[in-house]
Design a protein around this motif. Sequence first.
Motif, PDB file in Angstrom:
ATOM      1  N   LEU A   1      -8.108  -3.091   4.237  1.00 26.59           N
ATOM      2  CA  LEU A   1      -8.829  -2.663   3.036  1.00 26.59           C
ATOM      3  C   LEU A   1      -9.674  -1.429   3.350  1.00 26.59           C
ATOM      4  O   LEU A   1      -9.692  -0.455   2.588  1.00 26.59           O
TER       5      LEU A   1
ATOM      6  N   TRP B   1      -6.329  -5.329  -4.616  1.00 26.57           N
ATOM      7  CA  TRP B   1      -7.590  -5.191  -3.871  1.00 26.57           C
ATOM      8  C   TRP B   1      -8.122  -6.559  -3.434  1.00 26.57           C
ATOM      9  O   TRP B   1      -8.660  -6.707  -2.338  1.00 26.57           O
TER      10      TRP B   1
ATOM     11  N   LYS C   1      -5.503  -5.393 -10.212  1.00 27.35           N
ATOM     12  CA  LYS C   1      -6.743  -5.826  -9.570  1.00 27.35           C
ATOM     13  C   LYS C   1      -6.401  -6.728  -8.377  1.00 27.35           C
ATOM     14  O   LYS C   1      -7.082  -6.761  -7.373  1.00 27.35           O
TER      15      LYS C   1
ATOM     16  N   TYR D   1      -8.790  -7.742   0.300  1.00 19.74           N
ATOM     17  CA  TYR D   1     -10.125  -8.210   0.681  1.00 19.74           C
ATOM     18  C   TYR D   1     -10.056  -9.586   1.348  1.00 19.74           C
ATOM     19  O   TYR D   1     -10.720  -9.838   2.354  1.00 19.74           O
TER      20      TYR D   1
ATOM     21  N   LEU E   1      -9.234   2.190   1.651  1.00 21.20           N
ATOM     22  CA  LEU E   1     -10.359   2.814   0.941  1.00 21.20           C
ATOM     23  C   LEU E   1     -10.699   4.174   1.555  1.00 21.20           C
ATOM     24  O   LEU E   1     -10.930   5.147   0.833  1.00 21.20           O
TER      25      LEU E   1
ATOM     26  N   SER F   1       0.840  -1.209   0.000  1.00 17.20           N
ATOM     27  CA  SER F   1       0.000   0.000   0.000  1.00 17.20           C
ATOM     28  C   SER F   1       0.870   1.252   0.000  1.00 17.20           C
ATOM     29  O   SER F   1       0.577   2.229  -0.698  1.00 17.20           O
TER      30      SER F   1
END
Lengths: 305, 166
Positions: B17, B6, B3, B10, B21, A141
Motif C-alpha cells: 500500500l 485500497w 474502494k 490495507y 501510494l 496494481s
Amino acid sequence: MKLTEAIRTTKHTIWWGLVLLWVARYVQGFLLHQLQDAPFVDVEADNFFWLWHGLYFVQWSIHNYWLAVGLDIGWLVLAIIGMAGKNRWWSKFLFVLIFINYFVCYNSVATHHEHTLIGFLFLLPLLVIKKPTNFVLSFASLRYYVLFAMSSAGIWKLSRGGAFVSGQMSEILKRQHIDYLISYPDNTYTHFIQFLINNIQIADIIWWTALSIELFFLIGFLTKRLDGLLGYLFLLFFVGDYLIMDINFIEFCIFAIVFFPPPGIWKRYDELRHDELRHDELRSESGDSSYEKPSEDLNTDIAQA
Amino acid sequence: MKKGYWRILYSHNKWLLGVVLAFVLGQAFFIYKGVETTPFFNYGMYSEVANSKTYYTNLELHKDGKLVPLEELSYFSSHFLAYQICYHQKMLDRDSIDGTIATIEQRFGKESSLTQYLTPLLTTSPEKLNQFDNWIQSYTEIEDLQVTTKKYKYLPATKFVPYETN
C-alpha cells in the motif's frame, strides 16, 4: 485453475516474453555488446538515469565489450532458467538489475527515451514476488497502471488541446512520415499515407477513434467485466499505431497480460474482497466497534496449500 | 478504482500500500512538473496542437548529392539511425555543447565537485561528434555519407516538394 498454477503461468509468460525480447533486440542490433560504438548519450532530465550514470553502470556496460557480452548472455540464460521455473531468489534479483541496466543503457545511447520497454520494466516485480496474495495484489496494481497509461494519453490530448483540432492527425502524419514520403514517392504505403493526409475528415475519424479508445480505458477503473474487450482494444490500438504511424510498440503489448490473466488470479482477488465484506458484516452485526478480524494468515494458508 | 482495492491492500499488505501510494504521489508530481523520471512516465505523445507549417525540415543522408533512404541503409533499425542523426544535428546547432551541461550546472552549481564529477558521465563531449562519422559508416556500411538538412513544403492535397525561399 488453481492460484499457484495461475501464478506459474503468468510468470512463465513473462519469462517467455523476455526471451523473445532478447531475440528481437539481438536481431535489431540493440543488445549492449552491439551498442558499444554508439557515439552519443542523452540522459535527458531523468533523475534515475542520472543516478545510474553517476554510479558508472552505463560507462562500464557500454565501454567494456566483454562485460556487455556477459550481461547480454546473463539476460538470456536467466530468462531461460526462469521459463523452466528453476530460478533462485538471487538470480531473479540479478535479472531485474540486468534488465534495469539495459533499460537505462539502451535509452541513453538511443538518445531518445522510448516507452516501448516500460511493459517489461513494470512486470519485473511479479517475477520476484513469492507469496500468492502479494502476487495477486501486485497484479491488480499493475492492471490499474495500464489503465492509467492508456487513459492518461487521452486525457493529455484533452488537456493540451490536440484532441479538439480538426486536421491534427493529418498534420501529425506529415511530420511522422516526411522522410518516408520523400524517399519513396511512388510506394503503395506512401499513397496510403498521402491519402490520409489529404483527406482530413478521414484522418480526423482515425484520430478521434484512437482518442475514444484511450479514454474508454477509464471504464476499467470501475469494472473488470470489460477486461476482455479492453485487452483486444489495447492490442488493436498498437496494431493501428504500427500500420498508420509506423510506431512499433509490440514490446509494450506484454502489458496485455493484465487483461487476459489466468482465471485463478481474479478468483483469489475476489475472495479477498469478499473476505473484507464479510468482516464488515460481522463487525456491524456484533455492534462492537472494537471488533478485530481473525488473525488468520491467508498468505500462509495458500502457500502451504 | 474500486474502494475495495485500497481496503484489500490495507488489510493484507501495508508495505505494498505504501509503495502504491508513493508511486501515485510521485506520478502526480512528475505530471505536474511535465518531465519524466523512471519509473514515472508521462504518456502525452502527440497531445499538443500540431498546426500546419510553412515548411517542414527533414534530416537526410546524401551520397554524391543523391538522397539515400534511411530504410535501405542498414539491416538494423532506421529509427535508431534517425535518433543518432537528430542528436548529431542538435549538437551542431548548439556549437557542440551538450544541453545537459547547463542542467547539471543549474542543479549543482557551476564549480561544484559534483558537477565536475557528473559532467563527463552524463554528457556527450564535442570529440564524440568526430566519432559519429566513423560510426555511421560502420553502421550503414556506406562511405562518404553526408547529413543534410532540407526544407520541404506540403502542396495542398498533394505531396511534399522542396521548399524554396524565393
